[in-house]
Design a protein around this motif. Structure first.
Motif, PDB file in Angstrom:
ATOM      1  N   LEU A   1      34.472  51.948  20.803  1.00 19.66           N
ATOM      2  CA  LEU A   1      35.292  50.955  21.325  1.00 19.66           C
ATOM      3  C   LEU A   1      36.373  51.402  21.587  1.00 19.66           C
ATOM      4  O   LEU A   1      37.090  50.538  22.737  1.00 19.66           O
TER       5      LEU A   1
ATOM      6  N   LEU B   1      36.205  52.898  24.928  1.00 19.38           N
ATOM      7  CA  LEU B   1      35.971  51.742  26.087  1.00 19.38           C
ATOM      8  C   LEU B   1      37.187  51.036  26.451  1.00 19.38           C
ATOM      9  O   LEU B   1      37.519  50.841  27.661  1.00 19.38           O
ATOM     10  N   THR B   2      38.083  50.784  25.484  1.00 22.41           N
ATOM     11  CA  THR B   2      39.408  49.937  25.648  1.00 22.41           C
ATOM     12  C   THR B   2      40.189  50.936  26.471  1.00 22.41           C
ATOM     13  O   THR B   2      40.777  50.328  27.659  1.00 22.41           O
TER      14      THR B   2
ATOM     15  N   VAL C   1      38.966  50.624  30.093  1.00 26.64           N
ATOM     16  CA  VAL C   1      39.102  49.404  30.826  1.00 26.64           C
ATOM     17  C   VAL C   1      40.782  49.184  31.095  1.00 26.64           C
ATOM     18  O   VAL C   1      41.118  48.739  32.159  1.00 26.64           O
ATOM     19  N   MET C   2      41.671  49.715  30.046  1.00 24.07           N
ATOM     20  CA  MET C   2      43.024  49.327  30.301  1.00 24.07           C
ATOM     21  C   MET C   2      43.438  50.394  31.325  1.00 24.07           C
ATOM     22  O   MET C   2      44.673  49.918  32.032  1.00 24.07           O
TER      23      MET C   2
ATOM     24  N   LEU D   1      42.429  50.891  33.901  1.00 20.85           N
ATOM     25  CA  LEU D   1      42.374  50.381  35.425  1.00 20.85           C
ATOM     26  C   LEU D   1      43.476  49.875  35.808  1.00 20.85           C
ATOM     27  O   LEU D   1      43.787  50.061  37.283  1.00 20.85           O
ATOM     28  N   CYS D   2      44.561  49.328  35.043  1.00 16.77           N
ATOM     29  CA  CYS D   2      45.962  48.972  35.473  1.00 16.77           C
ATOM     30  C   CYS D   2      46.621  50.018  36.072  1.00 16.77           C
ATOM     31  O   CYS D   2      47.409  49.825  37.182  1.00 16.77           O
TER      32      CYS D   2
ATOM     33  N   VAL E   1      43.657  51.765  39.121  1.00 12.43           N
ATOM     34  CA  VAL E   1      43.259  50.862  40.508  1.00 12.43           C
ATOM     35  C   VAL E   1      44.313  50.133  40.871  1.00 12.43           C
ATOM     36  O   VAL E   1      44.470  49.801  41.754  1.00 12.43           O
ATOM     37  N   GLY E   2      45.052  49.577  39.810  1.00 16.89           N
ATOM     38  CA  GLY E   2      46.175  48.898  40.067  1.00 16.89           C
ATOM     39  C   GLY E   2      47.318  49.600  41.106  1.00 16.89           C
ATOM     40  O   GLY E   2      47.584  48.836  42.268  1.00 16.89           O
TER      41      GLY E   2
ATOM     42  N   ILE F   1      34.281  48.593  40.289  1.00 17.93           N
ATOM     43  CA  ILE F   1      34.471  47.957  39.049  1.00 17.93           C
ATOM     44  C   ILE F   1      33.236  47.009  38.694  1.00 17.93           C
ATOM     45  O   ILE F   1      32.804  46.777  37.496  1.00 17.93           O
TER      46      ILE F   1
ATOM     47  N   ARG G   1      30.952  46.997  35.155  1.00 18.78           N
ATOM     48  CA  ARG G   1      30.981  45.833  34.445  1.00 18.78           C
ATOM     49  C   ARG G   1      29.468  45.459  34.040  1.00 18.78           C
ATOM     50  O   ARG G   1      29.289  44.800  33.124  1.00 18.78           O
TER      51      ARG G   1
END
Lengths: 158, 167
Positions: B27, B30-31, B34-35, B37-38, B41-42, B153, B157
């Motif tokens: 977990l 995984l966190t 995902v985080m 991404l900012c 990808v951001g 993305i 997801r």
């Protein structure tokens, strides 16, 4: 009507019952929530990193913030609309999750901070005498946004 | 050894089982995935939108590219490492997952798009560095990149939903 009863009423509105019966609607809305996260993340990062003296250091922080404000507002709009539907789908479950309430509190604080103190500080950012203040504002902004994101991630955990 | 045979062997290694069975490690990874991404990808979104003439028009494209690239590369590295760990935790599940396969295929296209852009249009960036609306090749590279990352993305997801829809 208590808050829990209100959440229960929301969750069982005909529209929400209909939405939950779809196998793909929830993950599709969650995907758009991630698009919003990416956009907000990028916009917040370049401005806060600039306040800390990293990244686009040749540009004035206030100009970066003004030029990217439509993206920030657009990202926020996507996040709030998709987030509202994600909440409504399982409102009573979220009522009992501490992470959900922490996320809401952090979101309220970061929006308040961004559109008051941070916005005002940005207009005079970049002056040598204000370096510590600029870094502090950027740190608070990033810490609050990370709390919002972490809260969101915890909500989805098994 | 076949690809399946290799992943079958990988899934049976004690390290893979340890990540798979851990209470928190999976977990946490995984966190992080995902985080990040900012960061990744951001910032890539900002660069792509600039290439399309849609934001930060007063910033030269070469400056944006040079200044953001270290963050984009760092973000991508964290993405690849955390993503590899997530794969390592369940190699056979991922290997059999349609969304995972689509995601890996799309990643190859995203890589080709970046390579083509930096070896062709970007070579002459000096000629259009400050153009509010860059040449069509640059706009195309930015648009293709945005579409590909949105698709990547989405595929990522959807990975956990294969069991609901197809199995």
């Amino acid at each position: 009507m208590s808050l829990l009863e209100f959440f229960h009423w929301l969750e069982y509105l005909p529209l929400l019952v209909e939405m939950r019966s779809s196998a793909w609607l929830f993950p599709v809305i969650a995907t758009f929530h991630l698009f919003g996260l990416s956009v907000i993340g990028g916009v917040v990062l370049i401005v806060d990193l600039r306040l800390m003296g990293y990244g686009l250091t040749r540009q004035p922080a206030v100009q970066l913030a003004r030029d990217t404000e439509p993206l920030l507002l657009g990202g926020l709009l996507i996040m709030l609309v998709t987030g509202l539907f994600l909440f409504l789908c399982f409102a009573t479950k979220y009522y009992y999750l501490t992470a959900f309430w922490v996320k809401l509190a952090a979101l309220f604080l970061v929006l308040l901070f961004t559109f008051t103190i941070r916005r005002r500080v940005l207009t005079t950012a970049g002056l040598k005498t204000r370096a510590i203040r600029d870094r502090l504002v950027a740190t608070i902004s990033l810490a609050l946004w990370i709390s919002v994101a972490l809260g969101g991630r915890l909500i989805g955990f098994p | 050894m076949s690809v399946f045979g290799f992943f079958d062997w990988l899934a049976a290694t004690p390290a893979s089982i340890a990540v798979h069975e851990s209470r928190y490690l999976y977990l946490i990874v995984l966190t992080v995935h995902v985080m990040t991404l900012c960061v990744f990808v951001g910032m890539a979104v900002l660069l792509n939108l600039r290439l399309m003439g849609m934001t930060l028009l007063r910033v030269p494209i070469s400056e944006l590219s040079e200044r953001l690239l270290p963050w984009i590369v760092a973000g991508f590295s964290v993405m690849v490492i955390s993503g590899a760990l997530l794969f390592f935790a369940a190699p056979l599940d991922k290997y059999a997952n349609l969304f995972f396969r689509a995601k890996m295929g799309l990643l190859v296209f995203a890589g080709i798009n970046v390579w083509v852009f930096y070896t062709t249009v970007y070579r002459r960036v000096g000629e259009w560095d400050l153009d509010p609306v860059p040449p069509v090749g640059a706009r195309l590279a930015g648009g293709v990149s945005l579409v590909l990352w949105a698709a990547i993305i989405t595929a990522g997801r959807m990975i956990p939903y294969q069991a609901y829809w197809f199995d």
